[in-house]
Design a protein around this motif. Structure first.
Motif, short mmCIF file in Angstrom:
data_model
loop_
_atom_site.label_atom_id
_atom_site.label_comp_id
_atom_site.label_asym_id
_atom_site.label_seq_id
_atom_site.Cartn_x
_atom_site.Cartn_y
_atom_site.Cartn_z
N THR A 135 0.85 -1.19 0.00
CA THR A 135 0.00 0.00 0.00
C THR A 135 0.88 1.23 0.00
O THR A 135 1.78 1.36 0.83
N SER A 136 0.63 2.13 -0.96
CA SER A 136 1.47 3.31 -1.11
C SER A 136 0.65 4.47 -1.66
O SER A 136 -0.37 4.27 -2.33
N ALA A 137 1.13 5.68 -1.39
CA ALA A 137 0.47 6.87 -1.92
C ALA A 137 0.60 6.95 -3.43
O ALA A 137 -0.11 7.72 -4.09
N PHE A 138 1.50 6.16 -4.01
CA PHE A 138 1.72 6.17 -5.45
C PHE A 138 0.74 5.28 -6.21
O PHE A 138 0.85 5.15 -7.43
N ALA A 139 -0.21 4.66 -5.51
CA ALA A 139 -1.19 3.79 -6.16
C ALA A 139 -2.57 4.05 -5.56
O ALA A 139 -2.70 4.31 -4.37
N SER A 140 -3.59 3.97 -6.40
CA SER A 140 -4.95 4.26 -5.95
C SER A 140 -5.54 3.14 -5.11
O SER A 140 -6.55 3.33 -4.43
N SER A 141 -4.93 1.96 -5.14
CA SER A 141 -5.36 0.81 -4.34
C SER A 141 -4.13 -0.05 -4.08
O SER A 141 -3.08 0.14 -4.69
N PRO A 142 -4.23 -1.01 -3.14
CA PRO A 142 -3.06 -1.86 -2.84
C PRO A 142 -2.48 -2.52 -4.09
O PRO A 142 -3.21 -3.00 -4.96
N ILE A 143 -1.17 -2.53 -4.19
CA ILE A 143 -0.46 -3.11 -5.33
C ILE A 143 -0.21 -4.59 -5.04
O ILE A 143 0.42 -4.94 -4.04
N ARG A 144 -0.69 -5.44 -5.90
CA ARG A 144 -0.44 -6.88 -5.75
C ARG A 144 0.92 -7.22 -6.35
O ARG A 144 1.18 -6.96 -7.51
N LEU A 145 1.79 -7.81 -5.52
CA LEU A 145 3.10 -8.25 -5.98
C LEU A 145 3.17 -9.75 -6.18
O LEU A 145 4.16 -10.26 -6.71
N GLY A 146 2.14 -10.48 -5.71
CA GLY A 146 2.10 -11.93 -5.90
C GLY A 146 3.10 -12.65 -5.02
O GLY A 146 3.13 -12.47 -3.81
N GLU A 147 3.95 -13.46 -5.64
CA GLU A 147 4.96 -14.22 -4.90
C GLU A 147 6.31 -13.51 -4.98
O GLU A 147 6.65 -12.89 -5.99
N GLY A 148 7.07 -13.62 -3.90
CA GLY A 148 8.40 -13.02 -3.86
C GLY A 148 9.44 -14.03 -3.43
O GLY A 148 9.16 -14.91 -2.60
N HIS A 149 10.63 -13.91 -3.99
CA HIS A 149 11.74 -14.79 -3.63
C HIS A 149 13.02 -13.95 -3.54
O HIS A 149 13.25 -13.06 -4.37
N SER A 150 13.84 -14.23 -2.53
CA SER A 150 15.10 -13.49 -2.40
C SER A 150 16.18 -14.38 -1.81
O SER A 150 15.91 -15.35 -1.10
N LYS A 151 17.41 -14.00 -2.13
CA LYS A 151 18.60 -14.67 -1.58
C LYS A 151 19.58 -13.58 -1.18
O LYS A 151 19.78 -12.62 -1.93
#
Length: 264
Positions: free
Chosen positions: A165-181
């Motif tokens: 959720t950010s002021a740069f979007a009119s509604s929550p931004i869906r990012l789906g799945e995330g992976h990091s190393k």
């Protein structure tokens, strides 16, 4: 006699100051633990309730994490190396955390495993003007010392149901799945890989974060790319307008600090 020994062992287990012992293990990292009550957890260890992990560092003093239920027991394997440690299993933000802590002459070695910890409920990391939700899982190892927020380590993290959720979007931004190393070395967090998929916004990133005693002052040096799903283009119109160039294969550079990030 067997009954007497059993009762005596039960008494030691239930009255041993596990919360204080855990605080002693964490003290070199500028952390302390408190709990509201303690009961026995057979065959060894104790159950603590109302557990609070608090930072005592002047730059970041205050509550970091709280859990309604924690089980703590001796880490017997570490005793063989003459560096007694503890094993901790905690209910945390709708998920579960298993941690083993072992003090040594170099600092405190930490082995951790996260399972479905809800990001929306945590208070450890915050970004001004934004909030995140999703279930976080992962595992890794860290070595922390009293001189640096982190010495060495490595790990992997994944998340499902990620939203931002950010002021740069009119509604929550869906990012789906995330992976990091990632890996840690002398207080520098290197993001070797970070990707999201299946959402309104696809992100790939790599770079470093120079960790500071005050997390908000940690310095960023991250390169990333963005790709916006056609169906989310109007929702993210404000974000696209403030970006230095349109989303695509050309990377952006994130610099500054966590409290005052800059994108170029």
């Amino acid at each position: 006699m067997a009954v007497g020994l059993s009762l005596f062992a039960a008494y030691l287990i239930s009255t041993f100051p596990y919360s204080t012992t855990l605080s002693n293990v964490l003290a070199p990292m500028g952390l302390e633990v408190s709990s509201s009550s303690q009961s026995a957890s057979f065959p060894f260890g104790a159950r603590l309730s109302g557990v609070r992990l608090i930072s005592t560092r002047p730059a970041s003093a205050g509550l970091l994490v709280e859990s309604p239920a924690v089980t703590i027991a001796p880490a017997f394997l570490s005793m063989l190396t003459m560096h007694p440690g503890v094993r901790v299993k905690a209910a945390l933000y709708d998920g579960l955390v298993n941690v083993t802590l072992r003090p040594s002459r170099l600092g405190t070695a930490i082995n951790y495993d996260l399972d479905s910890v809800e990001l929306a409920r945590q208070q450890l990391w915050t970004v001004p003007g934004a909030s995140a939700a999703g279930a976080l899982s992962g595992s890794g190892n860290l070595l922390l010392s009293p001189d640096d927020i982190a010495e060495t380590g490595d790990g992997v993290l994944s998340a499902v149901g990620l939203t931002l959720t950010s002021a740069f979007a009119s509604s929550p931004i869906r990012l789906g799945e995330g992976h990091s190393k990632f890996k840690l070395d002398q207080g520098t967090l290197t993001i070797e890989q970070l990707t999201t998929s299946g959402g309104d916004l696809t992100i790939t990133a790599e770079g470093t974060i120079q960790l500071a005693p005050d997390p908000g002052q940690s310095e960023l040096a991250i390169e990333f790319t963005l790709s916006i799903a056609p169906a989310a283009s109007s929702q993210l119109a404000v974000l696209q307008a403030v970006l230095p160039h349109p989303p695509g294969p050309q990377p952006y550079h994130l610099t500054g600090t966590l409290n005052a990030p800059r994108i170029s």
